[in-house]
Scaffold this active site. Structure first.
Site, PDB file in Angstrom:
ATOM      1  N   ARG A 119       5.009   1.823  18.839  1.00 29.47           N
ATOM      2  CA  ARG A 119       4.159   1.546  17.658  1.00 29.47           C
ATOM      3  C   ARG A 119       3.119   0.470  17.999  1.00 29.47           C
ATOM      4  O   ARG A 119       1.972   0.550  17.624  1.00 29.47           O
ATOM      5  CB  ARG A 119       5.000   1.037  16.475  1.00 29.47           C
ATOM      6  CG  ARG A 119       6.248   1.827  16.124  1.00 29.47           C
ATOM      7  CD  ARG A 119       5.948   2.898  15.094  1.00 29.47           C
ATOM      8  NE  ARG A 119       5.307   4.071  15.660  1.00 29.47           N
ATOM      9  CZ  ARG A 119       5.919   4.985  16.433  1.00 29.47           C
ATOM     10  NH1 ARG A 119       7.183   4.885  16.728  1.00 29.47           N
ATOM     11  NH2 ARG A 119       5.257   6.005  16.919  1.00 29.47           N
ATOM     12  N   ASN A 163       2.736  -2.654   5.408  1.00 32.75           N
ATOM     13  CA  ASN A 163       2.466  -2.205   6.778  1.00 32.75           C
ATOM     14  C   ASN A 163       2.763  -3.299   7.793  1.00 32.75           C
ATOM     15  O   ASN A 163       2.563  -4.478   7.534  1.00 32.75           O
ATOM     16  CB  ASN A 163       1.011  -1.751   6.913  1.00 32.75           C
ATOM     17  CG  ASN A 163       0.697  -0.593   5.989  1.00 32.75           C
ATOM     18  OD1 ASN A 163       1.615   0.072   5.503  1.00 32.75           O
ATOM     19  ND2 ASN A 163      -0.572  -0.352   5.736  1.00 32.75           N
ATOM     20  N   HIS A 221       7.116  -6.256   5.203  1.00 36.32           N
ATOM     21  CA  HIS A 221       8.077  -5.624   6.104  1.00 36.32           C
ATOM     22  C   HIS A 221       7.929  -6.070   7.561  1.00 36.32           C
ATOM     23  O   HIS A 221       8.389  -5.387   8.462  1.00 36.32           O
ATOM     24  CB  HIS A 221       7.968  -4.093   5.991  1.00 36.32           C
ATOM     25  CG  HIS A 221       8.355  -3.590   4.624  1.00 36.32           C
ATOM     26  ND1 HIS A 221       7.964  -2.365   4.128  1.00 36.32           N
ATOM     27  CD2 HIS A 221       9.083  -4.175   3.636  1.00 36.32           C
ATOM     28  CE1 HIS A 221       8.456  -2.217   2.892  1.00 36.32           C
ATOM     29  NE2 HIS A 221       9.125  -3.298   2.569  1.00 36.32           N
ATOM     30  N   GLY A 279      -2.305   3.838  -1.078  1.00 35.19           N
ATOM     31  CA  GLY A 279      -1.582   4.532  -0.018  1.00 35.19           C
ATOM     32  C   GLY A 279      -0.127   4.187   0.147  1.00 35.19           C
ATOM     33  O   GLY A 279       0.343   3.996   1.266  1.00 35.19           O
ATOM     34  N   THR A 280       0.589   4.108  -0.955  1.00 31.27           N
ATOM     35  CA  THR A 280       2.045   3.950  -0.834  1.00 31.27           C
ATOM     36  C   THR A 280       2.738   4.918  -1.770  1.00 31.27           C
ATOM     37  O   THR A 280       2.292   5.125  -2.894  1.00 31.27           O
ATOM     38  CB  THR A 280       2.520   2.506  -1.113  1.00 31.27           C
ATOM     39  OG1 THR A 280       3.959   2.485  -1.166  1.00 31.27           O
ATOM     40  CG2 THR A 280       1.968   1.941  -2.402  1.00 31.27           C
TER      41      THR A 280
HETATM   42  N1  APR Z   1      -5.400   7.578   2.075  1.00 33.88           N
HETATM   43  C1  APR Z   1      -4.607   7.054   1.089  1.00 33.88           C
HETATM   44  N2  APR Z   1      -3.320   7.392   0.935  1.00 33.88           N
HETATM   45  C2  APR Z   1      -2.792   8.275   1.792  1.00 33.88           C
HETATM   46  C3  APR Z   1      -3.531   8.851   2.839  1.00 33.88           C
HETATM   47  C4  APR Z   1      -4.905   8.471   2.969  1.00 33.88           C
HETATM   48  N3  APR Z   1      -5.705   8.955   3.921  1.00 33.88           N
HETATM   49  N4  APR Z   1      -2.720   9.696   3.514  1.00 33.88           N
HETATM   50  C5  APR Z   1      -1.517   9.629   2.923  1.00 33.88           C
HETATM   51  N5  APR Z   1      -1.560   8.786   1.879  1.00 33.88           N
HETATM   52  C6  APR Z   1      -0.499   8.393   0.936  1.00 33.88           C
HETATM   53  C7  APR Z   1       0.570   9.428   0.697  1.00 33.88           C
HETATM   54  O1  APR Z   1       0.148  10.355  -0.297  1.00 33.88           O
HETATM   55  C8  APR Z   1       1.737   8.564   0.241  1.00 33.88           C
HETATM   56  O2  APR Z   1       1.689   8.330  -1.154  1.00 33.88           O
HETATM   57  O3  APR Z   1       0.163   7.279   1.482  1.00 33.88           O
HETATM   58  C9  APR Z   1       1.492   7.242   0.997  1.00 33.88           C
HETATM   59  C10 APR Z   1       2.401   7.037   2.183  1.00 33.88           C
HETATM   60  O4  APR Z   1       3.729   6.899   1.739  1.00 33.88           O
HETATM   61  P1  APR Z   1       4.920   6.558   2.751  1.00 33.88           P
HETATM   62  O5  APR Z   1       4.793   7.407   3.967  1.00 33.88           O
HETATM   63  O6  APR Z   1       6.169   6.612   1.991  1.00 33.88           O
HETATM   64  O7  APR Z   1       4.558   5.064   3.221  1.00 33.88           O
HETATM   65  P2  APR Z   1       4.848   3.691   2.454  1.00 33.88           P
HETATM   66  O8  APR Z   1       4.780   3.860   0.994  1.00 33.88           O
HETATM   67  O9  APR Z   1       3.985   2.666   3.083  1.00 33.88           O
HETATM   68  O10 APR Z   1       6.346   3.409   2.883  1.00 33.88           O
HETATM   69  C11 APR Z   1       6.967   2.238   2.439  1.00 33.88           C
HETATM   70  O11 APR Z   1       8.894   2.625   3.787  1.00 33.88           O
HETATM   71  O12 APR Z   1       9.440   3.596   5.792  1.00 33.88           O
HETATM   72  C12 APR Z   1       9.348   2.398   5.125  1.00 33.88           C
HETATM   73  O13 APR Z   1       9.064   0.211   5.862  1.00 33.88           O
HETATM   74  C13 APR Z   1       8.395   1.449   5.783  1.00 33.88           C
HETATM   75  O14 APR Z   1       6.684   0.056   4.816  1.00 33.88           O
HETATM   76  C14 APR Z   1       7.254   1.353   4.810  1.00 33.88           C
HETATM   77  C15 APR Z   1       7.890   1.689   3.489  1.00 33.88           C
END
Ligand code: APR
Length: 230
Positions: free
Chosen positions: A61, A92, A109, A175-176
Site C-alpha cells: 500500500r 484514509n 485509521h 466517498g465513504t
Molecule cells: N468519488 C467519490 N466516491 C467514490 C468514488 C469516487 N470516484 N468511487 C467510489 N466511491 C464511494 C463508494 O460509492 C463508497 O460509498 O466511496 C465509498 C467507499 O466506501 P468503502 O470502500 O467502504 O471505503 P470507506 O468508507 O473509506 O471505508 C471505511 O473501512 O476498510 C476499512 O479502515 C478501512 O478506512 C476504511 C474504512
C-alpha cells in the site's frame, strides 16, 4: 458580530476521495476487500499469526502511495481554506489531503507513512515510503508495526474528531460507505442547524437530511466548492 471569524467547515472523507488517484476503495466491486480477507491482513490477530504477511500488505500500500498523486477533489478541499476554517477528518491512511495542501488533517485509521510500537501506540516514527521489515525497531526497542488502526482496535482520534464535528457549521462527507464505526457515527455530533453535503456516486445511508451530490469526488467536490466559494 464576529465578522472576521471564518465559518467552520468539517470534511469527513473515505476511500472514495482517493479513488480517482488510483487507490482502490474497500467495498466497491474490485475493492481491496474482494482481494483480501480483513481477518488475514487488518487485525492484530493476523499480525500475531503472520507478521511478515501483514507488513507486506502495508508495504505494498505504501509503495503504491508513493506512485500516486492527489486529485482535484483533494485540491478543491484544500482551496476551501482561503475562505473557511477547515478541518479534514479522514478514514484514509494515505497522505493525499496533506500533499494537496490541507493544513489540518485528522487521521482516524492511522497513516501509512508512520510506524509505531505495538505496545505503546503513541510512540510513532515517520518512515516516509520505506518498507517496514521484521527486525525494524520502534523507539522503545520493540518490533516496529504500521501506524494503522486495525479492526478491533481502539480509534484514539475519535474523541477529537467528535469534538470538531460538534462545532461544524458546514459538514461535508466525501466517498465513504458509512459502513465502519465509530467513524460513521460522527455525523451524530454535527449540530442540527449545520448544512450537510454528501458527495458519492452511490447511495449512502445517512440518518439526517443532507444535500446529496451523486457524483464522483473530482466532479462533485469541485461543484460544491465552487458554490461555497461564491
Ligand atoms: N468519488 C467519490 N466516491 C467514490 C468514488 C469516487 N470516484 N468511487 C467510489 N466511491 C464511494 C463508494 O460509492 C463508497 O460509498 O466511496 C465509498 C467507499 O466506501 P468503502 O470502500 O467502504 O471505503 P470507506 O468508507 O473509506 O471505508 C471505511 O473501512 O476498510 C476499512 O479502515 C478501512 O478506512 C476504511 C474504512
Amino acid at each position: 458580530m464576529g465578522g472576521m471569524e471564518k465559518k467552520r467547515i468539517v470534511v469527513l472523507t473515505g476511500a472514495g476521495v482517493s479513488a480517482e488517484s488510483g487507490i482502490s476503495t474497500f467495498r466497491d466491486s474490485d475493492g481491496l476487500w474482494e482481494h483480501y480477507r480483513v481477518e488475514d491482513v487488518a487485525t492484530h490477530e493476523a499480525y500475531e499469526r503472520d507478521p511478515a504477511l501483514v507488513l507486506d500488505f502495508y508495504n505494498q500500500r505504501r509503495r503504491q502511495l508513493a506512485e500516486v498523486q492527489p486529485n482535484e477533489a483533494h485540491r478543491q478541499l484544500a482551496r476551501l481554506e482561503e475562505r473557511y476554517s477547515v478541518e479534514v477528518i479522514t478514514q484514509n491512511i494515505d497522505n493525499l489531503h496533506e500533499r494537496a495542501g490541507s493544513s489540518r488533517v485528522l487521521h482516524l485509521h492511522g497513516e501509512l507513512t508512520k510506524g509505531r510500537s505495538d505496545a505503546r501506540p503513541e510512540l510513532t516514527v515517520d518512515i516516509g515510503y520505506s518498507d517496514i521489515r521484521l527486525g525494524d525497531l520502534a523507539p522503545d526497542g520493540t518490533q516496529l508495526r504500521p501506524h494503522i488502526v486495525w479492526f478491533g482496535e481502539a480509534v484514539p482520534n475519535i474523541e477529537p474528531a467528535a469534538e470538531l464535528c460538534s462545532e461544524a457549521e458546514i459538514f461535508i462527507v466525501v466517498g465513504t460507505s458509512m459502513a465502519v464505526y465509530p467513524a460513521a457515527g460522527l455525523i451524530h455530533y454535527v449540530p442540527r442547524e449545520a448544512e450537510c453535503y454528501v458527495v458519492d456516486p452511490k447511495e449512502v445511508p445517512v440518518s439526517r437530511r443532507v444535500n446529496f451530490i451523486r457524483e464522483v469526488a473530482t466532479r462533485g467536490v469541485t461543484q460544491l466548492v465552487n458554490q461555497l466559494m461564491q
